[in-house]
Design a protein around this motif. Structure first.
Motif, PDB file in Angstrom:
ATOM      1  N   ARG A 123       0.831  -1.209   0.000  1.00  0.00           N
ATOM      2  CA  ARG A 123       0.000   0.000   0.000  1.00  0.00           C
ATOM      3  C   ARG A 123       0.865   1.257   0.000  1.00  0.00           C
ATOM      4  N   VAL A 133      -5.063   3.771  -3.801  1.00  0.00           N
ATOM      5  CA  VAL A 133      -5.268   2.577  -2.987  1.00  0.00           C
ATOM      6  C   VAL A 133      -6.679   2.641  -2.407  1.00  0.00           C
ATOM      7  N   THR A 135      -8.811   1.499   0.091  1.00  0.00           N
ATOM      8  CA  THR A 135      -8.687   0.859   1.402  1.00  0.00           C
ATOM      9  C   THR A 135      -9.802  -0.144   1.659  1.00  0.00           C
ATOM     10  N   CYS A 138      -9.000  -3.560   0.189  1.00  0.00           N
ATOM     11  CA  CYS A 138      -7.790  -4.263   0.610  1.00  0.00           C
ATOM     12  C   CYS A 138      -8.128  -5.277   1.705  1.00  0.00           C
TER      13      CYS A 138
END
Length: 181
Positions: A123, A133, A135, A138
């Motif tokens: 990340r 990214v 979040t 993820c």
């Protein structure tokens, strides 16, 4: 929307490969898998102002540029990112294909940590590359071994599969939503 996946494991029967295949099956749209094992070791001299990048590097950059989103699925080796995946990212640092590209990072591990060190490192590297990214997309998947069906080489654990579906939905939403300047 086109999704490009990069795997941090070159092993044929990798549990992270099973996670990657499962995630790709959940994506509604075309998918590709980058062949990062064919890349030469990163060397800026091979990609300078007067040099054309090696063919495998040019192919990776073209695939990343054509994708609407990226998915990185990786194991963790010695509390870090596998060299093959870090090498691929190094080839993308200065070329710009990752700028504002929605990215999800998924790590899976046989340990209870779920590959949290590699996940955090990936990340951070992607943020430095100005990738977006996502979040919410993820994941760190702990104790991956029993969650894989060896016959299908896919995630069989319903809870993990459902969570992976949620992650892929978040990534698709980010890919469909243009960034505002």
């Amino acid at each position: 929307m086109r999704l490009l996946a990069l795997s941090g494991s070159l092993r044929a029967r990798s549990s992270n490969g099973a996670v990657l295949r499962s995630a790709l099956a959940l994506w509604e749209g075309p998918t590709d898998l980058a062949d990062i094992g064919a890349l030469p070791h990163f060397n800026p001299d091979l990609d300078g102002e007067d040099a054309a990048p090696p063919a495998s590097v040019a192919a990776l950059r073209t695939a990343v540029a054509a994708a609407d989103a990226l998915l990185l699925v990786s194991p963790e080796y010695a509390h870090g990112v596998p060299g093959v995946l870090k090498n691929a990212l190094d080839w993308l640092v200065s070329s710009g294909e990752c700028v504002n590209k929605p990215v999800a990072v998924v790590t899976a591990s046989p340990f209870p940590t779920g590959g949290n060190h590699a996940n955090a490192q990936l990340r951070e590297t992607l943020r430095m590359m100005t990738g977006e990214v996502v979040t919410a997309a993820c994941r760190e998947i702990p104790a991956i071994g029993p969650k894989i069906d060896p016959a299908t080489e896919r995630v069989a654990d319903e809870e993990t599969l459902a969570d992976l579906g949620v992650a892929m939905t978040h990534l698709a939403t980010a890919a469909a939503t243009p960034l505002t300047p």
